[in-house]
Design a protein around this motif. Structure first.
Motif, short mmCIF file in Angstrom:
data_model
loop_
_atom_site.label_atom_id
_atom_site.label_comp_id
_atom_site.label_asym_id
_atom_site.label_seq_id
_atom_site.Cartn_x
_atom_site.Cartn_y
_atom_site.Cartn_z
N GLY A 1 59.31 9.41 103.20
CA GLY A 1 61.13 9.42 103.09
C GLY A 1 61.30 10.06 103.10
O GLY A 1 62.66 10.96 102.93
N THR A 2 61.32 10.66 105.03
CA THR A 2 61.75 12.22 105.62
C THR A 2 63.53 11.33 105.98
O THR A 2 63.97 12.02 106.77
CB THR A 2 60.80 12.37 106.66
OG1 THR A 2 60.53 11.50 108.15
CG2 THR A 2 59.36 13.57 105.77
N TYR A 3 63.11 9.81 106.41
CA TYR A 3 64.38 9.83 107.21
C TYR A 3 66.34 10.50 106.68
O TYR A 3 66.31 9.86 108.47
CB TYR A 3 64.99 8.16 107.05
CG TYR A 3 63.74 6.83 106.98
CD1 TYR A 3 63.01 6.97 108.22
CD2 TYR A 3 63.26 6.24 105.99
CE1 TYR A 3 61.96 6.31 107.65
CE2 TYR A 3 62.79 5.14 105.98
CZ TYR A 3 61.20 5.43 106.68
OH TYR A 3 60.77 3.99 107.33
N ASN A 4 66.40 10.61 105.87
CA ASN A 4 67.57 11.40 106.01
C ASN A 4 67.43 12.75 106.61
O ASN A 4 68.07 13.50 107.34
CB ASN A 4 67.88 11.36 104.58
CG ASN A 4 68.92 10.60 103.89
OD1 ASN A 4 68.90 9.12 104.76
ND2 ASN A 4 69.33 10.21 102.02
N ARG A 5 66.51 13.81 106.55
CA ARG A 5 65.74 14.74 107.15
C ARG A 5 66.40 14.27 108.71
O ARG A 5 66.69 15.55 109.60
CB ARG A 5 65.09 14.96 106.40
CG ARG A 5 65.72 16.32 105.60
CD ARG A 5 64.23 17.14 104.52
NE ARG A 5 65.27 17.25 103.33
CZ ARG A 5 65.80 18.28 102.80
NH1 ARG A 5 65.34 19.02 103.64
NH2 ARG A 5 66.52 18.29 101.80
N VAL A 6 65.48 12.98 108.71
CA VAL A 6 65.02 13.13 110.61
C VAL A 6 66.53 13.19 111.27
O VAL A 6 66.96 13.34 112.15
CB VAL A 6 64.10 11.23 111.08
CG1 VAL A 6 65.28 11.62 112.01
CG2 VAL A 6 63.23 11.80 110.16
N ARG A 7 67.79 12.25 111.01
CA ARG A 7 69.23 11.78 110.82
C ARG A 7 69.37 13.22 111.15
O ARG A 7 70.08 13.81 111.69
CB ARG A 7 70.13 10.82 109.92
CG ARG A 7 70.89 10.62 110.16
CD ARG A 7 72.08 10.00 109.15
NE ARG A 7 71.44 9.03 108.78
CZ ARG A 7 71.26 7.55 109.65
NH1 ARG A 7 72.18 7.34 110.45
NH2 ARG A 7 70.71 6.62 109.03
N ALA A 8 69.52 13.72 110.18
CA ALA A 8 70.03 15.04 109.76
C ALA A 8 69.09 16.38 110.78
O ALA A 8 70.40 16.67 111.92
CB ALA A 8 69.79 16.21 108.24
N GLY A 9 67.98 16.63 111.44
CA GLY A 9 66.88 16.71 112.32
C GLY A 9 68.29 17.07 114.01
O GLY A 9 68.21 17.50 114.73
#
Ligand code: FES
Ligand code: FES
Lengths: 727, 172
Positions: B153-161
């Motif tokens: 569930g890293t999706y939001n951090r992927v986007r932020a990254g």
């Protein structure tokens, strides 16, 4: 076996590290492990955690496993808080369950599940750090001939304040190692913490951005072969026959093997050679009686349980049946929750070297000790002649707390003595040979008085018990206490957040041949949906605000209510909806020792497409060791929980699971991910879990929001095939 | 045709033939002795020996096996060895940058994007390809390009990254 050591450079150097402080424990050099095993444990386990090298490297030992949840970093924060060491020089290493066995379980429990990696270890790992600090200071004090009380430690340096003299931990390690460990070991007052409670960056991120981290699936050893196994697709079935000759001459194929009664495997030079040969291998299966089971037959059995006379009682207050019978009005609904696969990104794997004298296993596992037991049994060798060398996990979620895959890998390696065999499951095997989220249904009946107040609630759960399959000895006169997670009358782990005048929660156990298991969130996942969505139904049936109704029932549950209030406030409950949002929903639950709540905002298009715009989560986990890690866990748990809500379903046909890969077992993708806001509100005084709790409120909050948006009450998971258009 | 390396091994017919294929991986020419029907993923992992590229599904559904061919992100589990020629430049996570300092990798470390990390090689390769194509991707671009599965569930951090990588690059 040089390759193995290369993978764990810190262990290698540790083994050679003369002069290193190995508090209370000397790791035996390779080959002398048997000798070490013969030495009885003499030091208390608090002294087994810390190693200081002459060059000031600090190696902290881990019994729990890292699977992405940040336990490595959290455990280091707890040891470092007391050790006063230089954070930038910390390294970690996994102790093996074999070493722990030889040391009378010096490292305690290896289980990494139930959101307990931190909370169940915190006391003894902190004491381990404190004991080491005290010994290092004492070593310095005696070198200087001054009282230890005049010395203090910071960033791996001991200072004698009156004279300003300093010594580094690395210089003191050898002397400190010879001292008697202190007893008792005092701990800091939490108000003095400077490391615990900080959002420390993860210690293991870099290797995950370059492909350098070696997972179990990536292991290479000289002479290694790869095995790809396949079990009878019907659980409980067996292999009738297979035609090894048909594939034996394919390139790279070395062995075509029976694995126990119920599986076959091809061993080849490479994965692809083994996999394609296995695909071509003619196998006849015997599914037996179970081949007649389907989702429909299971559903019928569960439906029967909803009204069965016999059931195990989980929580009973007053006389709910009588209250409902005498109620002015009733609300009733039936909910259901399907089988789901854990589907960690890294499929099951284990690399095994078996000889008649010894069995070594390299694998990702959530429980090193249980892995050792499984390996020993399958190897036909005592535990003292086996060991488990852990690798970081490419996801666990509960699947890697059980070791059916490891046992099979050992059974394969046993047939090729002395050769390293990496057994790797295909994704397809991982999907159809899972250990599944249990399947249940629930009938909820509320009795209401003339004013619409709840006079009694009966919650009848019907379905699978995890314990009866996994730990039958833990059943209490046949009753599975874990079934009632989040619904218990009281307790520090998972108590219900409401008081009803009359309440009955009971469970008609209806097991199936599909093996159930702990699955991130476990029974909370369905219990929270059942209770939180039904309460929403009661609120709407009686024209009450869902938050107001809950708060009324929560007067005696201030911690539950505090997190619910926090999300309601943050989402703007009762206020106008932001553009594009059509409905809000809330839910709360207590589990794994923590109080959590969620509020969701959704919309549903005219074509029935759901958008989850935003979820606010609040968690009171007592002590927050690393707020950033908690945020990551909350986000992650929502992805897992929303995947389950939107797509998660394994169905049964002819006794076998029908979904074979991510095309038929879809999961949430980035584009569907809502904005997540996390409120971390530790109220102190207890240690709650973090990895799981918030998963349980994601689905009910969204389902309640869907109702608010559309008037559609969804009572079964997943949503993928349901019509969400406005009622 | 190159004979198999081990004497006891026999090649049973055309469909399972072992052949030598030349690949250009991370700027290096490598020779792979394998069935041409072997997916590129397994050639990279088991023959070239680079294990940063992961197997997650084998059916082009998860993106864990994403590598670049001539700058394009492809799912190597669904690309046959025989379909790749030595003139095409294959880049794996190990070759994305000489020192692990591609803007995406730096942003990933800054934001602690990975959890278990198993999907992250594929995520990073997909994100790097997106940035190469669209230096300033919008959220909609990210939604469209980043279809990789992450179970942690890293999706939001992927986007932020990805956004952070853009900022990091433009601010030098
Ligand atoms: S392994 Fe290639 S897309 Fe999943
Ligand atoms: S970080 Fe674990 S699957 Fe993505």
């Amino acid at each position: 076996m040089n390759k193995i050591d290369r993978i764990r450079p810190s262990r290698r150097s540790l083994l050679k590290g003369a002069g290193a402080l190995v508090v209370g424990f000397h790791l035996a050099p390779k080959g002398a492990l048997a000798q070490a095993a013969a030495t009885p444990a003499q030091t208390p386990e608090i002294n087994a955690w810390v190693v200081v090298h002459p060059d000031d490297r600090i190696v902290l030992r881990m019994a729990r496993s890292e699977m992405g949840q940040g336990t490595r970093t959290g455990l280091c924060q707890m040891i470092a808080e007391e050790l006063h060491c230089d954070w930038s020089r910390i390294e970690t290493e996994y102790v093996t369950p074999g070493q722990s066995l030889a040391r009378n379980r010096a490292w305690g429990n290896f289980l990494t599940a139930g959101s307990q990696g931190i909370r169940q270890s915190q006391d003894y790992v902190r004491r381990g750090g404190a004991a080491a600090r005290i010994m290092l200071i004492e070593a310095a004090a005696s070198q200087w001939g001054v009282p230890a009380a005049e010395c203090s430690a910071r960033d791996s340096v001991v200072t004698h304040a009156p004279t300003g003299r300093t010594l580094r931990y690395g210089q003191l390690a050898a002397a400190a190692a010879r001292l008697t460990p202190p007893n008792p070991v005092p701990l800091k007052d939490p108000r003095e913490w400077t490391v615990i409670g900080q959002s420390k960056p993860r210690l293991d991120t870099a290797a995950k951005t370059t492909g350098a981290l070696v997972y179990g699936a990536d292991l290479k050893m000289p002479g290694m072969l790869v095995a790809v196994p396949r079990r009878c697709p019907v659980f409980g079935g067996r292999v009738k026959s297979f035609d090894a000759a048909a594939v034996r001459n394919r390139p790279g194929v070395r062995h075509v093997l029976a694995v126990g009664e119920n599986a076959v495997a091809v061993v080849a030079d490479t994965f692809w050679q083994a996999k394609t040969a296995l695909d071509a291998l003619p196998v006849e299966w015997d599914g037996g009686e179970n081949a007649r089971v389907s989702s429909a037959t299971i559903d019928a059995r569960l439906t029967e349980g909803l009204d069965a006379a016999e059931a195990f009682v989980g929580n009973s207050q007053g006389d709910a049946r009588a209250a409902i019978a005498g109620a002015a009005r009733k609300v009733e609904a039936v909910y259901s929750y399907p089988f789901q696969n854990h589907a960690p990104m890294e499929p099951m794997n284990a690399t095994v070297v078996w000889t008649p004298q010894r069995c070594d296993v390299w694998c990702p596992t959530q429980n090193g000790e249980a892995a050792l037991v499984a390996a020993s049994q399958a190897a036909g060798l005592p535990q003292q002649q086996c060991d488990i060398h852990r690798m970081d996990l490419g996801g666990g979620f509960g699947r890697r707390t059980t070791h059916d895959w490891l046992a099979d890998a050992v059974l394969i390696a046993r047939q090729v003595p002395g050769v390293p065999i990496k057994t790797m499951w295909t994704r397809e095997e991982d999907m159809v040979q899972g250990r599944y989220h249990p399947v249940t249904k629930c009938k909820l009946t509320a009795g209401l008085d003339a004013n619409g107040e709840v006079t009694g609630l009966h919650m009848r759960i019907s379905g699978q018990s995890i314990l009866s399959f996994v730990f039958p000895n833990a059943l209490q006169n046949g009753r599975d206490p874990v079934q009632f997670q989040g619904l218990n009358a009281s307790g520090a782990e998972s108590a219900i957040g409401y008081t009803f005048p009359n309440l009955l929660i009971d469970h008609a156990m209806r097991n199936t041949h599909v093996p159930p298991h702990f699955w991130r969130g476990v029974n909370h996942n369905q219990n929270a949906i059942y209770l939180e969505c039904f309460l929403d139904e009661v609120a709407h049936a009686t024209n009450q605000d869902p938050l107001a109704l809950r708060r009324k029932l929560m007067a005696n549950h201030p911690k539950h209510r505090a997190v619910l209030d926090a999300v309601a406030e943050r989402i703007g409950w009762g206020g106008p909806l932001p553009a594009g949002v059509q409905g809000r929903g809330i839910a709360q639950q207590m589990g794994f020792g923590s109080y959590v709540a969620a509020a969701a905002e959704v919309s549903v298009s005219p074509r029935g497409e759901l958008t989850i715009h935003r979820i606010v989560a609040a968690t009171d986990c007592g002590v927050a060791v690393n707020p950033k890690q908690i945020e990551m866990q909350v986000e992650g748990s929502f992805v897992y929980g929303l995947s389950a809500l939107l797509y998660g379903e394994c169905t049964v046909k002819d006794g076998a699971i029908e979904q074979t890969n991510f095309d038929t077992y879809n999961v949430l993708r980035l584009a569907e991910m809502p904005k997540v806001e996390t409120i971390v509100m530790p109220s102190g005084g207890f240690w709650g879990g973090v990895g799981e709790p918030t998963i349980m409120v994601a689905a009910p909050a969204v389902l309640n929001a869907i109702f608010a948006a559309t008037g559609k009450r969804i009572r079964s998971v997943p949503l993928k095939d349901q019509d969400l258009r406005r009622a | 045709m190159v004979p198999p390396s081990r004497g006891e091994q026999r090649v049973s017919g055309r469909e399972h033939a072992i052949a030598m294929t030349r690949l250009n991986v991370n700027g290096r020419l490598v020779e792979v002795n394998a069935d041409p029907d072997t997916p590129l993923l397994w050639a990279i992992r088991d023959h070239v020996g680079l294990t940063g590229t992961k197997y997650g599904c084998g059916i082009a559904a998860c993106g864990a096996c994403t590598v670049h061919i001539d700058g394009q992100p492809i799912r190597s589990c669904a690309t046959l060895l025989s379909a790749v020629s030595e003139t095409q430049k294959i880049v794996t996570i190990e070759g994305l940058s000489p020192d692990g300092n591609h803007p995406i990798q730096r942003a990933w470390r800054e934001l602690d994007v990975p959890q278990c990390g198993f999907c992250q090689s594929g995520m990073i390769m997909a994100a790097a390809a997106l940035l190469a194509e669209k230096p300033q991707p919008t959220d909609a671009d990210i939604d469209e390009a980043m279809t990789n599965i992450c179970r942690c569930g890293t999706y939001n951090r992927v986007r932020a990254g990805i956004h952070a990588a853009v900022r990091g690059r433009t601010s030098g």
